[in-house]
Enzyme design. Structure first.
Site, PDB file in Angstrom:
ATOM      1  N   PHE A 691       0.851  -1.175   0.000  1.00 55.99           N
ATOM      2  CA  PHE A 691       0.000   0.000   0.000  1.00 55.99           C
ATOM      3  C   PHE A 691       0.894   1.233   0.000  1.00 55.99           C
ATOM      4  O   PHE A 691       1.974   1.232   0.581  1.00 55.99           O
ATOM      5  CB  PHE A 691      -0.902   0.043   1.245  1.00 55.99           C
ATOM      6  N   GLY A 692       0.448   2.276  -0.649  1.00 54.39           N
ATOM      7  CA  GLY A 692       1.162   3.538  -0.628  1.00 54.39           C
ATOM      8  C   GLY A 692       0.184   4.674  -0.507  1.00 54.39           C
ATOM      9  O   GLY A 692      -1.033   4.472  -0.525  1.00 54.39           O
ATOM     10  N   SER A 693       0.725   5.906  -0.398  1.00 52.72           N
ATOM     11  CA  SER A 693      -0.151   7.061  -0.254  1.00 52.72           C
ATOM     12  C   SER A 693      -0.998   7.284  -1.496  1.00 52.72           C
ATOM     13  O   SER A 693      -2.063   7.877  -1.435  1.00 52.72           O
ATOM     14  CB  SER A 693       0.689   8.311   0.013  1.00 52.72           C
ATOM     15  N   SER A 694      -0.519   6.772  -2.636  1.00 51.73           N
ATOM     16  CA  SER A 694      -1.247   7.010  -3.876  1.00 51.73           C
ATOM     17  C   SER A 694      -2.049   5.807  -4.347  1.00 51.73           C
ATOM     18  O   SER A 694      -2.773   5.901  -5.335  1.00 51.73           O
ATOM     19  CB  SER A 694      -0.269   7.436  -4.979  1.00 51.73           C
ATOM     20  N   VAL A 697      -0.547  -1.781  -4.583  1.00 52.91           N
ATOM     21  CA  VAL A 697       0.347  -2.461  -5.517  1.00 52.91           C
ATOM     22  C   VAL A 697      -0.027  -3.941  -5.531  1.00 52.91           C
ATOM     23  O   VAL A 697      -0.140  -4.572  -4.477  1.00 52.91           O
ATOM     24  CB  VAL A 697       1.821  -2.280  -5.119  1.00 52.91           C
ATOM     25  N   ASP A 819      11.560  11.699  -3.252  1.00 57.82           N
ATOM     26  CA  ASP A 819      11.078  10.796  -2.199  1.00 57.82           C
ATOM     27  C   ASP A 819      12.010   9.595  -2.078  1.00 57.82           C
ATOM     28  O   ASP A 819      11.560   8.443  -2.086  1.00 57.82           O
ATOM     29  CB  ASP A 819       9.646  10.354  -2.494  1.00 57.82           C
TER      30      ASP A 819
END
Length: 999
Positions: A691-694, A697, A819
């Site tokens: 999981f990511g902020s955007s 996956v 980042d």
């Protein structure tokens, strides 16, 4: 009785100097005991009472043998502030510059320092607040230097009580609040340096106009807003004024031209608008003027000849009109950078004839006419950068004699004629870029003189003749781009000796003969493009063993024979062998319809699906007829069954297709072995791996056995207060990833296979990295108990550094990742590292471009963000370098930058403190073998350099790669200067150490 008293008085007067001497020596020894001295810098401070301390290193005495000065600068001392030194009764000057003095300062430390005139504690590791009592404890103080520490809280308003202070330097700390107006009361001040702190947005206090004796005002990176206050016009003694990296607005005040003693004015990177003051010619003492990266309009004033300018920087504004002819009469001008404006006209013919020009960058303007023949008139020119103008005519023979040149970039102009022979062989030249012009002639043998040449970019001209063997003697060359010319003859055998070569592009020429066979030396070759020539013979099988080759284009030649099976060893992003005379079987890896266009135009090639290729014999043809009939019958049956299954499948997927693929636009960047429908079928929650902020996956296993990673960006959130959850952010993240990864090719950058954009769905399909991220391996509870040894960690560091170096130095325009962190460094099956996740990457914007810039609430991740971001809200390559330094320290310590063990310290501060208190071994991850301690120590040093609070002190990524290669033994050591930091000299702003347009 009287006689005894007189005798006693005489005796005591005889021994007073001795008593004072012993007292001073005792105090110095006690100070030594409180400090760690790993370099034995204080070894001369003897315990022998008969030895005078006046001869000790760092100690100075007056005529009566009293200690008056202690200078321990750069002694590598560790420990708290040695306040006992203030007990030296005659001490006037104390310097502990550039050590590792740590802990906080207290009012008690300075209780007995009343006689101090100068105190220098800069470039140390001090933390906490500045004592409010300093003006009262140090009433005679004239010079106070505490820059380059980790001090926090506000500047005490009591500092307005200093009565004799002449110099105050608090730059490069973490001070907050605002600049106190009370500093305007210290009318004795001559130097005020508060740059690069964490101040809140605020205006320049008008009270600073009271400091009429001020000579240096350095307020760069102080989060200043609004206009420059008129009260500063009273600072008539100013020599240096530096207000760079703020958010100042309004016009540049006209009173600034009335400063009669000013030598340097730095207004770089603000939001000033309007025109430059017409009366600039009044500043006859001005040497350096920089108003770059603002919103200035109008023309450059015509009276610059009245100035003694050494440096004029006005790049990235909206200036118009010609370059004034008067500038040619400046006898001191060495730096002229006006790129990214709207300047027009012909350059003055005498530009450089009377000036010691070193750096000239006029790129991305609308200049025309010829390049002045005397631009290197005094033989000192190093950079000549004139990209993207309309210059015409020939290169002067005079430039062929300019042996000082190191970087020449003349691409995208209308230049023509032959290049002077001497120009090709300039001894210091590292970059020669002549692309997109109309040059003619051939490359002469004199190019052998260009021993420092690393990049040769001469594509899209009319060069002809053969490529000289002498190029193979240029051992440091990285790139040869000579496409779209008329070169003929064979590719020189000598080119195979170029071990550093990364890119060879000689496409669209008239080259003939064979590819040289001995290619094993091309260990770093990333791109080989020889398309559209007349090359013949067989494709050397050695091409298939080039370890990092990912771009191979040999199309439109006359190659014959079979395709080497060794090509299957390559991980190619681009393969094109079309339109040759190749024959035989296509290697199994490429026997796929997606590669059809890569082999088209080779009538002798066949795809061997059943172990059989066509045999031109009658009996075999009869056999084929029966086989084909059988196949067609079976195929018909399969087709009918398939239609039924297909209809059922369509019904099942109709809803999915309508929502995610109805208006989808698929865009591929490599040859694909799969379809978009395979991807859509596998976007199931059970396949989520991250999981990511955007977004999420997914791990997608395709029918052909290949595995890819798919990032599905979050849908926009309707309503709510979070502006960064909007669909515009999704578009920015998507655009940044596609723009960045879709156009670059490097072994240490994760590959973006393709992307999909539809109304409500955005997918990014990457190569799958089976070992996850560096963060997973270092900190995660992974099954199998994978532990990275030191050699693996060092290799990961070097791989990631090479990827970032490629982004910063080899991409045009350069790319800032923004980042960098351990979870964005992914590991392949061999634990090779690749930089990933470019969702907030920033592509350097060139003149006239519409490059999108992805933004987020914060550019970076907690623990990795460079300190200057907090007060500038701007990022550049130095921000990436800081983040990478944190990753290096993470690799060494095994700790996360947000680990609770670090307390309120960041990773760099924690490492520094731990090294000071406990030495090296406790800092090292206990999982690492201490036999690598020497290498680990060097990597810690590199990590601390990268995380220096001031961007000035951070090395470039290219330098970081070299240092890591030296650690790993990949290149011999270059014995760099290992001093911890150096004081800024010359220009005050720390952003001038590397050319901003020197890619």
């Amino acid at each position: 009785m009287l006689y005894c008293l007189i005798l006693l008085l005489c005796l005591s007067s005889t021994y007073l100097p001795s008593l004072s001497l012993n007292q001073d020596a005792t105090i110095l020894r006690q100070a030594k005991l409180g400090l760690s001295d790993p370099a034995q810098s204080l070894s001369s401070w003897s315990d022998n009472n008969d030895v005078t301390p006046c001869k000790w290193l760092g100690v100075s005495c007056d005529a009566t043998s009293n200690v008056v000065s202690v200078d321990l600068s750069s002694f590598m001392l560790v420990g708290p502030f040695p306040s006992i030194l203030c007990h030296l009764p005659s001490l006037h000057s104390l310097s502990l510059y550039n050590n590792s003095i740590n802990g906080s300062l207290s009012a008690d430390d300075f209780d007995t320092c009343h006689n101090l005139i100068s105190l220098d504690l800069s470039e140390n590791l001090l933390v906490g607040s500045i004592p409010k009592s300093l003006p009262f404890n140090l009433p005679n103080l004239k010079f106070l230097e505490i820059s380059g520490n980790n001090l926090s809280d506000t500047i005490p308003s009591s500092f307005g009580e200093f009565r004799k202070l002449e110099s105050l330097n608090l730059a490069g700390n973490f001070l907050s609040g605002t600049i106190p107006a009370s500093l305007g009361n210290v009318t004795t001040l001559k130097e005020l340096k508060l740059a690069y702190n964490l101040f809140s947005p605020s205006q320049i206090p008008s009270q600073l106009g009271n400091l009429t004796e001020l000579q240096v005002l350095w307020l760069a990176g102080c989060n200043l807003v609004g206009p420059i206050p008129p009260s500063l016009s009273r600072l008539t003694s100013l020599v240096n004024l530096d207000l760079t990296f703020n958010q100042l607005t309004g016009s540049i005040p006209s009173w600034i031209t009335q400063l009669k003693t000013v030598e340097q004015i730095e207004l770089f990177n603000n939001s000033f608008s309007g025109e430059l003051p017409e009366s600039m010619g009044n500043m006859t003492t001005l040497k350096r003027f920089d108003a770059s990266m603002n919103k200035l309009t109008g023309k450059i004033p015509d009276n610059l000849n009245l100035l003694n300018l050494e440096s004029l920087n006005l790049f990235e504004n909206m200036l118009e009109g010609p370059l004034p002819e008067s500038i040619t009469r400046s006898k001191t001008l060495s730096e002229l950078k006006l790129f990214n404006n709207r300047l027009t006209g012909v350059l003055p013919s005498q530009l450089g004839a009377n000036s010691p020009l070193q750096y000239v960058d006029l790129s991305y303007n609308r200049f025309s006419g010829e390049i002045p023949a005397n631009v290197c008139g005094e033989g000192k020119l190093e950079y000549l950068i004139l990209i993207d103008n309309s210059f015409s005519g020939e290169i002067s023979n005079n430039l062929g004699k300019c042996k000082s040149l190191t970087r020449v970039r003349l691409s995208n102009n209308k230049l023509s004629g032959q290049i002077p022979h001497g120009f090709w062989g300039l001894p210091r030249l590292s970059l020669l870029e002549l692309s997109d012009n109309s040059f003619t002639g051939s490359i002469p043998k004199t190019i052998i003189g260009a021993k420092n040449l690393s990049n040769l970019r001469i594509s899209k001209n009319r060069f002809s003749g053969s490529i000289p063997n002498e190029i193979g003697s240029l051992n440091g060359i990285i790139e040869i781009s000579g496409a779209e010319n008329d070169f003929s003859g064979e590719i020189p055998e000598s080119l195979v000796k170029l071990k550093q070569l990364s890119r060879l592009d000689l496409s669209k020429n008239q080259l003939s003969g064979e590819i040289p066979r001995e290619l094993r030396g091309w260990k770093n070759l990333n791109e080989l493009n020889l398309a559209n020539n007349h090359l013949s013979g067989e494709i050397p099988k050695e091409v298939g063993i080039l370890p990092v080759l990912n771009y191979l284009d040999l199309s439109s030649n006359q190659f014959s024979g079979e395709i080497p099976l060794e090509l299957q060893n390559l991980k190619l992003n681009v393969l094109n062998l079309s339109y040759n005379h190749l024959s035989g079987k296509i290697p199994p890896l490429y026997a796929n319809k997606i590669y059809a266009h890569d082999f088209i135009g080779n009538p002798g090639l066949c795809v061997d699906l059943d172990g059989l290729c066509r045999k031109i014999t009658r009996s075999k043809n009869i056999g084929y007829v029966w086989i084909l009939l059988t196949i067609f019958l079976l195929a018909g049956l399969v087709f009918v069954v398939g239609i039924v299954m297909f209809i059922a499948k369509c019904r099942k997927l109709r809803a999915l297709k309508s929502s995610t693929l109805a208006a989808s636009k698929w865009r591929s960047f490599h040859k694909l072995h799969f379809s978009e429908h395979e991807i859509a079928d596998c976007l199931d929650e059970k396949n989520v791996i991250g999981f990511g902020s955007s977004g999420k996956v997914y791990k997608v296993e395709l029918r052909g056995g290949e595995v890819v990673a798919v990032k599905k960006l979050n849908k926009s959130v309707k309503g709510g207060d979070d502006e960064y959850s909007s669909d515009s952010l999704n578009r920015d993240v998507f655009a940044a990833e596609v723009e960045t990864l879709g156009t670059i090719r490097h072994k240490s950058i994760v590959r973006l296979w393709c992307c999909c954009s539809s109304g409500d769905c955005k997918l990014l399909v990457y190569e799958y990295m089976p070992n996850g991220s560096l963060a997973d391996v270092l900190h995660g509870d992974r099954k199998g108990g994978v532990v990275l040894g030191w050699p693996e960690r060092l290799r990961i560091a070097l791989d990631a550094a090479e990827g970032l170096s490629y982004l910063h130095h080899d991409c045009v325009p350069p790319i800032v990742h923004r980042d960098v962190k351990s979870s964005n460094i992914l590991l392949d099956s061999d634990y090779g590292a690749k930089v990933a996740d470019f969702g907030i990457a920033k592509v350097g914007q060139m003149s006239g471009s519409k490059t999108p810039e992805a933004m987020s609430g914060i550019a970076g991740s907690c623990g990795y963000i460079a300190p200057e971001y907090v007060y500038t809200l701007r990022v550049n390559e130095k921000s990436d370098i800081y983040s990478f330094g944190v990753v290096l320290l993470e690799l060494v310590t095994g700790k996360q930058p947000t680990d609770s063990e670090l307390g309120d310290k960041d990773m760099a501060k924690w490492v520094c403190t731990a090294l000071d208190k406990c030495g090296l071994e406790p800092v090292i991850d206990p999982k690492l073998d201490l036999k690598f301690k020497e290498e680990i120590s060097k990597v810690i040093h590199i990590g601390l350099l990268c995380t220096s609070p001031l961007p000035l002190n951070r090395p470039s990524m290219r330098k970081v790669v070299i240092m890591l290669q030296e650690v790993s033994g990949a290149v011999p050591c270059s014995s760099p200067n290992t001093s911890k930091r150096s004081k800024t000299g010359g220009k005050l702003s720390p952003y001038y150490t590397e050319d901003l347009n020197s890619v």
